[in-house]
Scaffold this motif. Sequence first.
Motif, PDB file in Angstrom:
ATOM      1  N   ASP A 173      47.028  -4.201 101.630  1.00 38.89           N
ATOM      2  CA  ASP A 173      45.947  -4.786 102.411  1.00 38.89           C
ATOM      3  C   ASP A 173      46.376  -5.791 103.556  1.00 38.89           C
ATOM      4  O   ASP A 173      45.891  -6.676 103.466  1.00 38.89           O
ATOM      5  CB  ASP A 173      44.724  -5.314 101.535  1.00 38.89           C
ATOM      6  CG  ASP A 173      43.549  -5.768 102.437  1.00 38.89           C
ATOM      7  OD1 ASP A 173      43.631  -5.040 103.606  1.00 38.89           O
ATOM      8  OD2 ASP A 173      42.758  -6.571 102.112  1.00 38.89           O
ATOM      9  N   THR A 174      47.817  -5.757 104.155  1.00 39.03           N
ATOM     10  CA  THR A 174      48.560  -6.370 104.772  1.00 39.03           C
ATOM     11  C   THR A 174      48.913  -5.836 106.369  1.00 39.03           C
ATOM     12  O   THR A 174      48.696  -4.447 106.317  1.00 39.03           O
ATOM     13  CB  THR A 174      49.686  -7.289 104.397  1.00 39.03           C
ATOM     14  OG1 THR A 174      50.622  -6.256 104.247  1.00 39.03           O
ATOM     15  CG2 THR A 174      49.290  -8.042 103.330  1.00 39.03           C
ATOM     16  N   HIS A 175      49.302  -6.311 107.215  1.00 39.20           N
ATOM     17  CA  HIS A 175      49.593  -5.844 108.647  1.00 39.20           C
ATOM     18  C   HIS A 175      51.183  -5.953 108.619  1.00 39.20           C
ATOM     19  O   HIS A 175      51.779  -6.835 107.948  1.00 39.20           O
ATOM     20  CB  HIS A 175      49.202  -6.605 109.694  1.00 39.20           C
ATOM     21  CG  HIS A 175      47.721  -6.483 109.995  1.00 39.20           C
ATOM     22  ND1 HIS A 175      47.195  -5.128 110.425  1.00 39.20           N
ATOM     23  CD2 HIS A 175      46.654  -7.069 109.810  1.00 39.20           C
ATOM     24  CE1 HIS A 175      45.855  -5.323 110.171  1.00 39.20           C
ATOM     25  NE2 HIS A 175      45.538  -6.640 109.901  1.00 39.20           N
ATOM     26  N   SER A 176      52.019  -4.780 109.181  1.00 40.14           N
ATOM     27  CA  SER A 176      53.312  -4.988 109.495  1.00 40.14           C
ATOM     28  C   SER A 176      53.532  -4.929 111.039  1.00 40.14           C
ATOM     29  O   SER A 176      52.510  -4.105 111.496  1.00 40.14           O
ATOM     30  CB  SER A 176      53.889  -4.177 108.761  1.00 40.14           C
ATOM     31  OG  SER A 176      53.509  -2.538 108.953  1.00 40.14           O
ATOM     32  N   ASN A 177      54.975  -5.451 111.511  1.00 41.03           N
ATOM     33  CA  ASN A 177      55.345  -5.274 112.867  1.00 41.03           C
ATOM     34  C   ASN A 177      55.887  -3.741 112.898  1.00 41.03           C
ATOM     35  O   ASN A 177      57.132  -3.886 112.778  1.00 41.03           O
ATOM     36  CB  ASN A 177      55.971  -6.515 112.967  1.00 41.03           C
ATOM     37  CG  ASN A 177      56.217  -6.591 114.521  1.00 41.03           C
ATOM     38  OD1 ASN A 177      56.081  -5.508 115.410  1.00 41.03           O
ATOM     39  ND2 ASN A 177      56.410  -7.823 114.986  1.00 41.03           N
TER      40      ASN A 177
END
Length: 492
Positions: A261-265
């Motif tokens: 439940d996190t974002h990545s670049n």
Amino acid sequence: MSALTVDDRARYRAKPSVLDALKSPRMLTREVLAGLVVGLALIPEAIAFSVIAGVDPKVGLFSSFIMAVSIAFLGGRPAMVTAATGAVALVIAPVAPTYGMDYFIATVILAGVFQVILGVLGVAKLMRFIPRSVMVGFVNALAIFVFSSQFPQLIDVPWLVYPLVALGILVMIVMPRITKIVPAPLVSVIIVTAVVLTMGITVPTVGDQGELPRSLPSLFLPDIPWTWETFGIIAPFALGVALVGLMESLLTAKLVDEITDTHSNKTRESWAQGVANMLSGFFGGMGGCAVIGQTMIGVKASGARTRISTFCAGVFLFVLVVVFGDFVGTIPMAALVAVMVMVAIGAFDWHSVKPSTLKRMPKSETFVMIATVALVLLTHNLAIGVVGGVLVASVLFVRRVAHFASVSRVVSSAGDSVTYAVTGELFFASSNDLTTLFSYSDDPSRVIVDLSRSHVWDASTVAALDAIETKYAAMGKTVEIVGMNDASQRMR
């Protein structure tokens, strides 16, 4: 590339961060132990992929070490593991036997250059065009791949391998109910190994898979003629490696995003994969990309969340094979097979195949998922499966949307004009039938085409409208097109 805004930096900021892990002994322990488990799991895979690529096992092991360590610092997706992979090995396999090791390494380096270029050009943004059903198919196909890749270790082996695998699976099921401080896969490997060593059981071990290196990797500069002819030989293979590697890495990153439940670049991850491949090549490695099986061991089975686990995986891999090679060689393959079987079971999206889900979901979505899985399993190529799944999804979407366009005909009370109200999206699929929906010979001299409830998307629709006007003009009738929005007007 444009600079990241403050909101972008906040969005891509790792949670938890490396600093958070360093401040928490409990979290740091979990990250380090997760890295140890992943490092162990990388060994047989790297050796196996080296065999597929037609190179010495040391090449795959060095590649996994260099790529895992470098991506820990450079990558855009914390906790994701990059190493030698089967997908890349299959693409690059013809190079070494046909042209030699120098051409092989040059291909790996050029693949890294291609990935950096693609990353800078923003190829990661194309991920938004991959439908959810294709993503589910990708995950399910990978889970099946991970599971089926264990079959060679379960066929024509001593019968004691089977109870050892069962013991390892049992430990991983029970252990999380007792404590989650120590990763269950690590405990499973230790217990199964201890049973084999104390009881003197003879079963296949890690050492049987290939010779482990005894020294540090050294700088390798390929001795090839730097000509266009050489470029013509290695470029097709390098581009294949670059595309397959990026696709598998970005899909794996997206999967980890959902799990944590996190974002990545993704853009950073794209060019970082390229740099990692270049470094791998310069140190004699075979290149690779994100490995979903080991990533799932770290993220899902062991609870890894930061770059520390990825860095430790690379370091432990190196230390284990170089310093403790003799001990690692005694680890039974049954222990690692048990870990990979549990990873496959955990990675498979069981919800997607539940009867209630299949009944509720549109048949087209289910078909796309099945098509993606089938293509991956038939071709043994994740990239072909994903691209094929996207194409199938696109065709079904176009087919569905094409039916949304409709035309209604209203004749004025005086009978001197007729209005055709067009509703829906007009593009090549829906506009092909547009010309057949007008009553040319029966209409009065003034024809009004109302597009206020539609939108013109392409040249095919413009051509269709022109054809309607031309056909009416041949009959001496005038056509007035009204209600076009600004975007559609510009198309005219």
